[in-house]
Design a protein around this motif. Sequence first.
Motif, PDB file in Angstrom:
ATOM      1  N   PRO A  29      -2.652  19.036   7.104  1.00  0.00           N
ATOM      2  CA  PRO A  29      -2.329  17.811   7.834  1.00  0.00           C
ATOM      3  C   PRO A  29      -2.731  16.548   7.075  1.00  0.00           C
ATOM      4  CG  PRO A  29      -4.192  18.937   8.872  1.00  0.00           C
ATOM      5  CD  PRO A  29      -3.711  19.819   7.759  1.00  0.00           C
ATOM      6  N   PHE A  30      -1.996  15.480   7.335  1.00  0.00           N
ATOM      7  CA  PHE A  30      -2.330  14.147   6.835  1.00  0.00           C
ATOM      8  C   PHE A  30      -2.600  14.110   5.328  1.00  0.00           C
ATOM      9  CE2 PHE A  30      -3.181  13.374  11.395  1.00  0.00           C
ATOM     10  CZ  PHE A  30      -2.533  12.157  11.553  1.00  0.00           C
ATOM     11  N   GLY A  69      -3.646  14.523  15.396  1.00  0.00           N
ATOM     12  CA  GLY A  69      -2.457  13.731  15.093  1.00  0.00           C
ATOM     13  C   GLY A  69      -1.237  14.311  15.786  1.00  0.00           C
ATOM     14  N   GLU A  70      -0.094  13.901  15.308  1.00  0.00           N
ATOM     15  CA  GLU A  70       1.155  14.253  15.999  1.00  0.00           C
ATOM     16  C   GLU A  70       1.790  15.546  15.471  1.00  0.00           C
ATOM     17  OE1 GLU A  70       3.826  10.884  16.252  1.00  0.00           O
ATOM     18  OE2 GLU A  70       5.531  12.184  15.861  1.00  0.00           O
ATOM     19  N   ALA A  71       2.277  15.495  14.257  1.00  0.00           N
ATOM     20  CA  ALA A  71       3.022  16.628  13.708  1.00  0.00           C
ATOM     21  C   ALA A  71       3.103  16.480  12.202  1.00  0.00           C
ATOM     22  CB  ALA A  71       4.438  16.642  14.288  1.00  0.00           C
ATOM     23  N   PRO A  72       3.299  17.603  11.499  1.00  0.00           N
ATOM     24  CA  PRO A  72       3.433  17.477  10.044  1.00  0.00           C
ATOM     25  C   PRO A  72       4.669  16.678   9.659  1.00  0.00           C
ATOM     26  CG  PRO A  72       3.289  19.805  10.739  1.00  0.00           C
ATOM     27  CD  PRO A  72       3.406  18.978  11.972  1.00  0.00           C
ATOM     28  N   GLY A  73       4.551  15.929   8.573  1.00  0.00           N
ATOM     29  CA  GLY A  73       5.707  15.280   7.962  1.00  0.00           C
ATOM     30  C   GLY A  73       6.112  16.095   6.744  1.00  0.00           C
ATOM     31  N   ASN A  78      -2.993  18.855  14.291  1.00  0.00           N
ATOM     32  CA  ASN A  78      -1.885  18.142  14.930  1.00  0.00           C
ATOM     33  C   ASN A  78      -1.506  18.815  16.238  1.00  0.00           C
ATOM     34  OD1 ASN A  78      -1.119  16.035  13.061  1.00  0.00           O
ATOM     35  ND2 ASN A  78      -0.461  17.657  11.672  1.00  0.00           N
ATOM     36  N   HIS A 128      -1.936   5.514  15.661  1.00  0.00           N
ATOM     37  CA  HIS A 128      -1.643   6.473  14.592  1.00  0.00           C
ATOM     38  C   HIS A 128      -1.706   5.744  13.244  1.00  0.00           C
ATOM     39  CE1 HIS A 128       0.531   9.326  12.117  1.00  0.00           C
ATOM     40  NE2 HIS A 128       0.299  10.224  13.059  1.00  0.00           N
ATOM     41  N   GLU A 132       3.164  17.243   4.438  1.00  0.00           N
ATOM     42  CA  GLU A 132       2.316  18.224   5.118  1.00  0.00           C
ATOM     43  C   GLU A 132       3.022  19.578   5.167  1.00  0.00           C
ATOM     44  OE1 GLU A 132       2.957  15.129   6.312  1.00  0.00           O
ATOM     45  OE2 GLU A 132       0.993  14.249   5.899  1.00  0.00           O
TER      46      GLU A 132
HETATM   47  N1  URA Z   1       1.282  12.372  10.881  1.00  0.00           N
HETATM   48  C1  URA Z   1       0.641  13.196  11.727  1.00  0.00           C
HETATM   49  O1  URA Z   1       0.527  12.914  12.908  1.00  0.00           O
HETATM   50  N2  URA Z   1       0.135  14.295  11.238  1.00  0.00           N
HETATM   51  C2  URA Z   1       0.232  14.653   9.953  1.00  0.00           C
HETATM   52  O2  URA Z   1      -0.264  15.700   9.583  1.00  0.00           O
HETATM   53  C3  URA Z   1       0.905  13.770   9.087  1.00  0.00           C
HETATM   54  C4  URA Z   1       1.422  12.626   9.575  1.00  0.00           C
END
Ligand code: URA
Length: 262
Positions: free
Chosen positions: A126-127, A113-117, A154, A228, A120
């Motif tokens: 993650p996610f 995925g992209e990055a923690p929100g 991520n 995503h 997270e």
């Molecule tokens: N979106 C992401 O790409 N990664 C995460 O961990 C949470 C949301």
Amino acid sequence: MSLDLGSRQRAMLAEMGLRIFEPLPHPGMDTPPEPARQAAGKPALSAGVVQPIQPAPREMAHEPVVSRAGIDLMEWDALEKAVASCRACQLCDGRRNTVFGVGDRHADWMIVGEAPGENEDLQGEPFVGQAGKLLDNMLKALGLDRHHKVYIANVLKCRPPGNRNPEPQEVAQCEPFLRRQVELLQPKIILAMGRFAIQSLLGSPEPIGKLRGRAHQYMGVPVVVTYHPAYLLRNLAEKSKAWADLCLALEVMRAQPVAPAR
Ligand code: URA
């Protein structure tokens, strides 16, 4: 510079990173003494002096703690510790937790995925928010779950403030960690979810629509791209395309030669 400022001007200066030094009133004296400053050989401060705000020393140091060559030699636990102590970019200043990855370290499937929100960042996994619930359901539909046969990571291991998009230099600083995760995991398939995961793994600026429907490669591992989950939550009509992408990923994964037991 001595100033007589109203509250609006003060707010503007604060916004620009400047603060006004205002000594506490000192009974019986026009100018308060500053024995500690003067003893230290520093010039006396007077009311209304505009001074730049100095970042704390900790916030100034953004540099890799370990070299890329060092990361390339790390095993899982050392890699996780290196991520936890990473100060290579500004994102370390605002994080509550690093988000290394979750799942089976012998998995055939890797989800990127992209990055923690926010969730997270709070939980260090993650996610775990709404997008994560959708991802869990997508995995369930394939007979998988996040702790078995799947590893989720991520591109960025720290949360960008306000969930803004990752900056190119943040992606570049974090890239050796993801690369090493792929090397250690040796998955049979990587599912790259969303623009940043796709650009980071494939180095391609092409839109997702142009990259779907075939397998790409990252370090010798087949990569299938898809939308995503957060995008799918906003665009429900695209879910059927994501399902087609998952089916393609399953097909590609099954076509991989059986690896010797690890
Ligand atoms: N979106 C992401 O790409 N990664 C995460 O961990 C949470 C949301």
